[in-house]
Design an enzyme around this catalytic site. Structure first.
Site, PDB file in Angstrom:
ATOM      1  CE1 TYR A  15      -4.334   0.349  -0.316  1.00 24.92           C
ATOM      2  CE2 TYR A  15      -4.350  -1.537   1.154  1.00 24.92           C
ATOM      3  CZ  TYR A  15      -4.996  -0.717   0.252  1.00 24.92           C
ATOM      4  OH  TYR A  15      -6.296  -0.952  -0.076  1.00 24.92           O
ATOM      5  CD  GLU A  64      -4.736   5.023   0.916  1.00 25.53           C
ATOM      6  OE1 GLU A  64      -4.851   5.875   1.794  1.00 25.53           O
ATOM      7  OE2 GLU A  64      -5.546   4.102   0.748  1.00 25.53           O
ATOM      8  CG  ASP A 117      -8.996  10.047 -23.980  1.00 30.85           C
ATOM      9  OD1 ASP A 117      -8.025   9.311 -24.206  1.00 30.85           O
ATOM     10  OD2 ASP A 117     -10.072   9.647 -23.505  1.00 30.85           O
ATOM     11  CB  THR A 141      -5.284   3.769 -21.583  1.00 30.13           C
ATOM     12  OG1 THR A 141      -5.318   3.837 -23.003  1.00 30.13           O
ATOM     13  CG2 THR A 141      -6.657   4.058 -21.024  1.00 30.13           C
ATOM     14  CE  LYS A 196      -7.752   2.051 -25.298  1.00 34.83           C
ATOM     15  NZ  LYS A 196      -7.913   2.886 -24.113  1.00 34.83           N
ATOM     16  NE  ARG A 220      -6.360  -4.609 -20.026  1.00 40.47           N
ATOM     17  CZ  ARG A 220      -7.209  -4.086 -20.901  1.00 40.47           C
ATOM     18  NH1 ARG A 220      -8.077  -3.181 -20.533  1.00 40.47           N
ATOM     19  NH2 ARG A 220      -7.201  -4.497 -22.148  1.00 40.47           N
TER      20      ARG A 220
END
Ligand code: DSN
Length: 414
Positions: A51, A53, A197, A223, A226, A232
């Site tokens: 973790y 954060e 985008d 993203t 692609k 991902r």
């Protein structure tokens, strides 16, 4: 995969079947690609246990010395790759990244301009039933139905009429290059923030074969899986003056703990994209798409905008007497994967539209070039023109498999 095989044979078998499908078939979905083994190793690594954060140097948990190093490398490499002033590599995927940008820079109810989904936009660009369309007052521009291209004078007219706080230029099914400078000029005329985008074309922009919006736009997101060929996930780039707002909107505004295994994968993918070979890849993706377009048009396929400048093609199958759904299904049967898609001016339903969308990022990663594009165009044409001929389909399926096995997929040994 011996651990999965022992602990969960059902999942193991499904992954093995999917490996075979990926190796033996032609992947034409334009938003898919084959990431490298190094990226996959990072994504399957022990980093998934942690973790973290917060941001490098400012975390809410202990034990961050390695995580901070990894996330900083990802940020620095992304900055170098795109020439960005500020980068956030934590967004889980494209939709959360877009939502974070709106959350950072808009108030609920603000007017925003984005491209209609059925003209090649995205659900996060203001689809009325999606969060973006409900939380903000999206005014949607379209493409010219005749030419299939964005009419910048129409965009200008709408911008002057609606005075949006933000203009979104981003596409999931638009085959042409974007005039970023003109979008920026229009936004400046009405005092709007610019957001690009580039999820579909980031790899081509990084590879230097398409123009980048980064020098002009306030915020650019992508993203990472692609054409960029990473894991991902997503990233947000912005001008320094928006950095604090963007970071706060991603965490704690929208997300909790970042997925550091994916961030390590992003760092590796950015390093790969900085290599000279990635420029060759980008150029070949574009060449393959243009050649495939030419070969299909010779076979009387009606391509929206009569071709492509990118990795992506969109065809209206009305003249072929089949729907997008039928074509997707029958091509799936022979091992050619693409997706049914609405076309500008669509008269059918999105579940059974008139068109198909396809592209060349994944097949180019395997090393396929013009001779293979020729064969793919021929198979697509024969299958679509003979959708009930099962004997032909069986024969083509074998031919597809035989060709594919000559072009290895990273991480799959057949
Ligand atoms: N789902 C992606 C695509 O296929 O283009 C967009 O988010």
């Amino acid at each position: 995969m011996s651990a999965i095989q022992k602990s969960d044979p059902q999942i193991y078998e499904a992954i093995e079947r999917e490996k075979r499908r990926q190796a033996e078939g032609i992947e034409l979905i334009p938003s898919e690609n084959y990431t490298s083994e190094a990226v996959m190793e990072a994504c399957g690594s022990i980093l998934t246990n942690k973790y973290s954060e917060g941001y490098p140097g400012k975390r809410y948990y202990g034990g961050q010395e390695n995580i901070d190093h990894i996330e900083t490398l990802a940020i620095e490499r992304a900055k170098e790759l795109f020439g960005a002033e500020h980068v956030n590599v934590q967004p889980y995927s494209g939709s959360p990244a877009n939502t974070a940008i709106y959350f950072a820079l808009l108030e609920f109810g603000d007017t925003v301009m984005g491209l209609k989904l059925e003209h090649g936009g995205h659900i996060t660009h203001g689809l009325p039933i999606a969060f973006s369309g409900k939380a903000y007052n999206f005014v949607q521009y379209g493409v010219d139905i005749e030419t299939g291209r964005i009419n910048m004078e129409e965009v200008r007219k709408m911008a002057h009429e609606h005075k949006p706080k933000m203009i979104v230029a981003g596409f999931t099914a638009y085959p042409r290059d974007i005039d970023w400078k003109e979008f920026k000029a229009i936004a400046d005329e009405v005092g709007a923030i610019t957001m690009a985008d580039i999820s579909h074309t980031a790899g081509l922009i990084a590879g230097g074969v398409l123009e980048s919006p980064v020098p002009y736009f306030d915020v650019v997101m992508s993203t990472t899986h692609k054409t960029l060929r990473g894991p991902r996930g997503a990233m947000i780039m912005c001008k320094e003056k928006f950095a604090k707002a963007i970071d706060r909107a991603v965490f704690p505004g929208l997300q909790g703990g970042p997925h550091e295994h994916a961030i390590a994968g992003k760092a590796i993918a950015f390093k790969e994209a900085l290599q000279p070979s990635f420029k060759e890849y980008g150029a070949q993706v574009k060449k393959n798409a243009a050649y495939l377009a030419e070969k299909l048009m010779e076979r009387d396929f009606k391509l929206i905008s009569d071709g492509t400048d990118t990795h992506l093609l969109l065809a209206d199958l009305t003249n072929k007497g089949v729907t997008g759904k039928q074509a997707q299904h029958v091509l799936d049967e022979v091992g050619i994967t693409l997706n049914k898609n609405t076309i500008p001016g669509e008269t059918r339903s999105p579940m059974d539209p008139s068109g198909i969308r396809f592209g060349t990022p994944a097949i180019t990663t395997r090393g396929m070039k013009e001779p293979e594009m020729d064969r793919i165009a021929d198979w697509m044409d024969r299958v679509i023109s003979n959708i009930d001929d099962e004997a032909l389909h069986a024969q083509i399926k074998e031919e597809v498999k035989e060709m594919c096995l000559k072009f290895p997929v990273p991480g799959i040994k057949v």
